[in-house]
Design a protein around this motif. Sequence first.
Motif, PDB file in Angstrom:
ATOM      1  N   ASP A   1       1.073  -1.155  -0.003  1.00 22.62           N
ATOM      2  CA  ASP A   1       0.200   0.152   0.143  1.00 22.62           C
ATOM      3  C   ASP A   1       1.023   1.176  -0.042  1.00 22.62           C
ATOM      4  OD1 ASP A   1      -1.603   2.024   0.544  1.00 22.62           O
ATOM      5  OD2 ASP A   1      -2.720   1.135   2.044  1.00 22.62           O
ATOM      6  N   ASP A   2       1.093   1.848  -1.140  1.00 23.01           N
ATOM      7  CA  ASP A   2       1.908   3.263  -1.271  1.00 23.01           C
ATOM      8  C   ASP A   2       1.578   4.383  -0.286  1.00 23.01           C
ATOM      9  OD1 ASP A   2       3.241   1.703  -3.155  1.00 23.01           O
ATOM     10  OD2 ASP A   2       2.462   2.897  -4.836  1.00 23.01           O
ATOM     11  N   LYS A   3       0.243   4.224   0.215  1.00 25.17           N
ATOM     12  CA  LYS A   3      -0.320   5.272   0.872  1.00 25.17           C
ATOM     13  C   LYS A   3       0.073   5.250   2.517  1.00 25.17           C
ATOM     14  CE  LYS A   3      -3.936   6.589  -2.246  1.00 25.17           C
ATOM     15  NZ  LYS A   3      -5.149   7.222  -2.282  1.00 25.17           N
ATOM     16  N   ARG A   4       0.329   3.975   2.951  1.00 27.93           N
ATOM     17  CA  ARG A   4       0.480   3.577   4.262  1.00 27.93           C
ATOM     18  C   ARG A   4       2.270   3.785   4.721  1.00 27.93           C
ATOM     19  NH1 ARG A   4      -2.728   0.821   6.871  1.00 27.93           N
ATOM     20  NH2 ARG A   4      -2.344  -0.007   8.951  1.00 27.93           N
ATOM     21  N   ILE A   5       2.219   4.880   5.595  1.00 28.28           N
ATOM     22  CA  ILE A   5       3.705   5.004   5.988  1.00 28.28           C
ATOM     23  C   ILE A   5       3.861   5.088   7.521  1.00 28.28           C
ATOM     24  CG2 ILE A   5       5.520   6.958   6.195  1.00 28.28           C
ATOM     25  CD1 ILE A   5       3.809   8.113   3.651  1.00 28.28           C
ATOM     26  N   LEU A   6       4.980   4.589   8.075  1.00 34.61           N
ATOM     27  CA  LEU A   6       5.168   4.425   9.514  1.00 34.61           C
ATOM     28  C   LEU A   6       6.500   5.203   9.719  1.00 34.61           C
ATOM     29  CD1 LEU A   6       4.529   0.700  10.160  1.00 34.61           C
ATOM     30  CD2 LEU A   6       3.276   2.767  11.425  1.00 34.61           C
ATOM     31  N   VAL A   7       6.334   6.189  10.592  1.00 33.78           N
ATOM     32  CA  VAL A   7       7.597   7.013  10.934  1.00 33.78           C
ATOM     33  C   VAL A   7       8.001   7.071  12.563  1.00 33.78           C
ATOM     34  CG1 VAL A   7       8.315   9.566  10.703  1.00 33.78           C
ATOM     35  CG2 VAL A   7       6.810   8.530   9.059  1.00 33.78           C
ATOM     36  N   ARG A   8       8.976   6.849  12.887  1.00 37.26           N
ATOM     37  CA  ARG A   8       9.697   6.908  14.222  1.00 37.26           C
ATOM     38  C   ARG A   8       9.796   8.804  14.497  1.00 37.26           C
ATOM     39  NH1 ARG A   8      15.093   4.609  16.231  1.00 37.26           N
ATOM     40  NH2 ARG A   8      15.559   6.231  14.501  1.00 37.26           N
ATOM     41  N   GLN A   9       9.337   8.932  15.578  1.00 36.31           N
ATOM     42  CA  GLN A   9       9.630  10.245  16.152  1.00 36.31           C
ATOM     43  C   GLN A   9      10.119  10.229  17.666  1.00 36.31           C
ATOM     44  OE1 GLN A   9       6.302  13.082  15.780  1.00 36.31           O
ATOM     45  NE2 GLN A   9       7.129  14.492  17.004  1.00 36.31           N
ATOM     46  N   LEU A  10      11.119  11.107  17.891  1.00 34.91           N
ATOM     47  CA  LEU A  10      11.818  11.085  18.917  1.00 34.91           C
ATOM     48  C   LEU A  10      11.654  12.378  19.734  1.00 34.91           C
ATOM     49  CD1 LEU A  10      13.725   9.599  21.192  1.00 34.91           C
ATOM     50  CD2 LEU A  10      15.643  10.341  19.972  1.00 34.91           C
ATOM     51  N   SER A  11      11.171  12.587  20.906  1.00 33.55           N
ATOM     52  CA  SER A  11      10.841  13.678  21.702  1.00 33.55           C
ATOM     53  C   SER A  11      11.345  13.666  23.065  1.00 33.55           C
ATOM     54  CB  SER A  11       9.455  13.941  21.684  1.00 33.55           C
ATOM     55  OG  SER A  11       8.497  13.360  22.383  1.00 33.55           O
ATOM     56  N   GLU A  12      11.463  14.724  23.771  1.00 34.23           N
ATOM     57  CA  GLU A  12      11.674  14.678  25.179  1.00 34.23           C
ATOM     58  C   GLU A  12      10.636  14.011  25.982  1.00 34.23           C
ATOM     59  OE1 GLU A  12      11.780  18.925  26.352  1.00 34.23           O
ATOM     60  OE2 GLU A  12      13.427  19.347  25.199  1.00 34.23           O
ATOM     61  N   GLN A  13       9.620  13.479  25.424  1.00 32.78           N
ATOM     62  CA  GLN A  13       8.669  12.770  26.126  1.00 32.78           C
ATOM     63  C   GLN A  13       8.814  11.033  25.902  1.00 32.78           C
ATOM     64  OE1 GLN A  13       7.234  15.602  24.627  1.00 32.78           O
ATOM     65  NE2 GLN A  13       7.688  16.744  26.461  1.00 32.78           N
ATOM     66  N   GLY A  14       9.672  10.966  25.036  1.00 33.27           N
ATOM     67  CA  GLY A  14      10.225   9.516  24.584  1.00 33.27           C
ATOM     68  C   GLY A  14       9.754   9.398  23.059  1.00 33.27           C
ATOM     69  N   SER A  15       9.481   8.552  22.645  1.00 32.56           N
ATOM     70  CA  SER A  15       9.260   8.071  21.143  1.00 32.56           C
ATOM     71  C   SER A  15       7.979   7.650  20.557  1.00 32.56           C
ATOM     72  CB  SER A  15      10.357   7.010  20.577  1.00 32.56           C
ATOM     73  OG  SER A  15      11.308   7.103  21.018  1.00 32.56           O
TER      74      SER A  15
ATOM     75  N   LEU B   1       1.716   6.766  12.182  1.00 33.06           N
ATOM     76  CA  LEU B   1       1.121   6.134  11.114  1.00 33.06           C
ATOM     77  C   LEU B   1       0.329   6.953  10.080  1.00 33.06           C
ATOM     78  CD1 LEU B   1       0.216   3.319   9.583  1.00 33.06           C
ATOM     79  CD2 LEU B   1      -1.707   3.263  11.013  1.00 33.06           C
ATOM     80  N   SER B   2       0.474   6.783   8.908  1.00 39.56           N
ATOM     81  CA  SER B   2      -0.299   7.574   7.994  1.00 39.56           C
ATOM     82  C   SER B   2      -0.734   6.832   6.761  1.00 39.56           C
ATOM     83  CB  SER B   2       0.665   8.652   7.174  1.00 39.56           C
ATOM     84  OG  SER B   2      -0.222   9.331   6.055  1.00 39.56           O
ATOM     85  N   THR B   3      -2.057   6.857   6.650  1.00 43.62           N
ATOM     86  CA  THR B   3      -2.729   5.917   5.724  1.00 43.62           C
ATOM     87  C   THR B   3      -3.138   6.675   4.469  1.00 43.62           C
ATOM     88  OG1 THR B   3      -4.968   6.222   6.791  1.00 43.62           O
ATOM     89  CG2 THR B   3      -3.600   4.286   7.501  1.00 43.62           C
ATOM     90  N   ASP B   4      -2.649   7.893   4.492  1.00 46.01           N
ATOM     91  CA  ASP B   4      -3.067   8.744   3.334  1.00 46.01           C
ATOM     92  C   ASP B   4      -1.784   9.314   2.627  1.00 46.01           C
ATOM     93  OD1 ASP B   4      -2.370  10.616   5.290  1.00 46.01           O
ATOM     94  OD2 ASP B   4      -4.560  11.406   5.392  1.00 46.01           O
ATOM     95  N   ALA B   5      -0.551   8.804   2.467  1.00 48.85           N
ATOM     96  CA  ALA B   5       0.546   9.117   1.957  1.00 48.85           C
ATOM     97  C   ALA B   5       1.261  10.359   2.397  1.00 48.85           C
ATOM     98  CB  ALA B   5       0.184   9.449   0.257  1.00 48.85           C
ATOM     99  N   GLY B   6       0.950  10.391   3.792  1.00 49.20           N
ATOM    100  CA  GLY B   6       1.731  11.550   4.668  1.00 49.20           C
ATOM    101  C   GLY B   6       0.967  12.724   4.872  1.00 49.20           C
ATOM    102  N   GLU B   7      -0.265  12.672   4.494  1.00 46.25           N
ATOM    103  CA  GLU B   7      -1.103  13.871   4.628  1.00 46.25           C
ATOM    104  C   GLU B   7      -1.625  14.181   5.979  1.00 46.25           C
ATOM    105  OE1 GLU B   7      -2.409  16.359   2.390  1.00 46.25           O
ATOM    106  OE2 GLU B   7      -0.995  15.183   1.010  1.00 46.25           O
ATOM    107  N   THR B   8      -1.911  13.166   6.719  1.00 44.13           N
ATOM    108  CA  THR B   8      -1.989  13.143   8.065  1.00 44.13           C
ATOM    109  C   THR B   8      -1.567  11.940   8.750  1.00 44.13           C
ATOM    110  OG1 THR B   8      -3.965  11.723   7.985  1.00 44.13           O
ATOM    111  CG2 THR B   8      -4.182  14.432   7.951  1.00 44.13           C
ATOM    112  N   PHE B   9      -1.110  12.054  10.339  1.00 39.37           N
ATOM    113  CA  PHE B   9      -0.679  10.964  10.890  1.00 39.37           C
ATOM    114  C   PHE B   9      -1.224  10.978  12.241  1.00 39.37           C
ATOM    115  CE2 PHE B   9       3.038  12.204   8.274  1.00 39.37           C
ATOM    116  CZ  PHE B   9       3.466  10.877   8.085  1.00 39.37           C
ATOM    117  N   VAL B  10      -1.385   9.641  12.713  1.00 37.77           N
ATOM    118  CA  VAL B  10      -1.758   9.414  14.028  1.00 37.77           C
ATOM    119  C   VAL B  10      -0.827   8.692  14.966  1.00 37.77           C
ATOM    120  CG1 VAL B  10      -4.325   9.280  13.469  1.00 37.77           C
ATOM    121  CG2 VAL B  10      -2.863   7.233  13.477  1.00 37.77           C
ATOM    122  N   THR B  11      -0.562   8.749  16.162  1.00 34.99           N
ATOM    123  CA  THR B  11       0.170   7.979  16.862  1.00 34.99           C
ATOM    124  C   THR B  11      -0.335   6.444  17.052  1.00 34.99           C
ATOM    125  OG1 THR B  11       0.708   9.954  18.053  1.00 34.99           O
ATOM    126  CG2 THR B  11       1.518   7.851  19.067  1.00 34.99           C
TER     127      THR B  11
END
Length: 167
Positions: free
Chosen positions: A1-15, A19-29
Amino acid sequence: DDKRILVRQLSEQGSDLLLSTDAGETFVTALHVKGAMFGFARTSDGATVWAGSGDAEDGLYRSMDRGTTFTQVAKTTIFCLHRDADKLLTCSNPFPEAGYAIGESTDEGATVRPIAQFADVAGPVPCDGGAGEKCQGHEWREMHATLTTPTASPSASAAPVSDASSA
């Protein structure tokens, strides 16, 4: 699925694993861990996904719905993950009691069995130097002691050690 993207994000609160299911238009944790998320692996078809934290309390998580939801499957420190055809390989912190360098799971991450310690390394690979060059590096005794000594790294304030033989 070309629209499905998983991205790791590191912050002061952890990691977070986003997940995006719309090719990076929106993301949910999809997953939040309080430590640094060092490991990530997936099956070749993307159906099962693993993420691992350097914090043993966070440990290893698995998703069986392509990264939409995650369940904690093991409490172990994860520094790296790799999925091959029939097992999940991990690397961890070998220095604490019951620590290991490399582990494997044959049950999708539910249990991780240590398979190698740094002390298991028998020695350097023989080197002929190639093209007239000499092999350089640490003596094996010194390197082995470094890899197998369960101590912290020297502090930044420690004085450098000089080698009188190189003067």
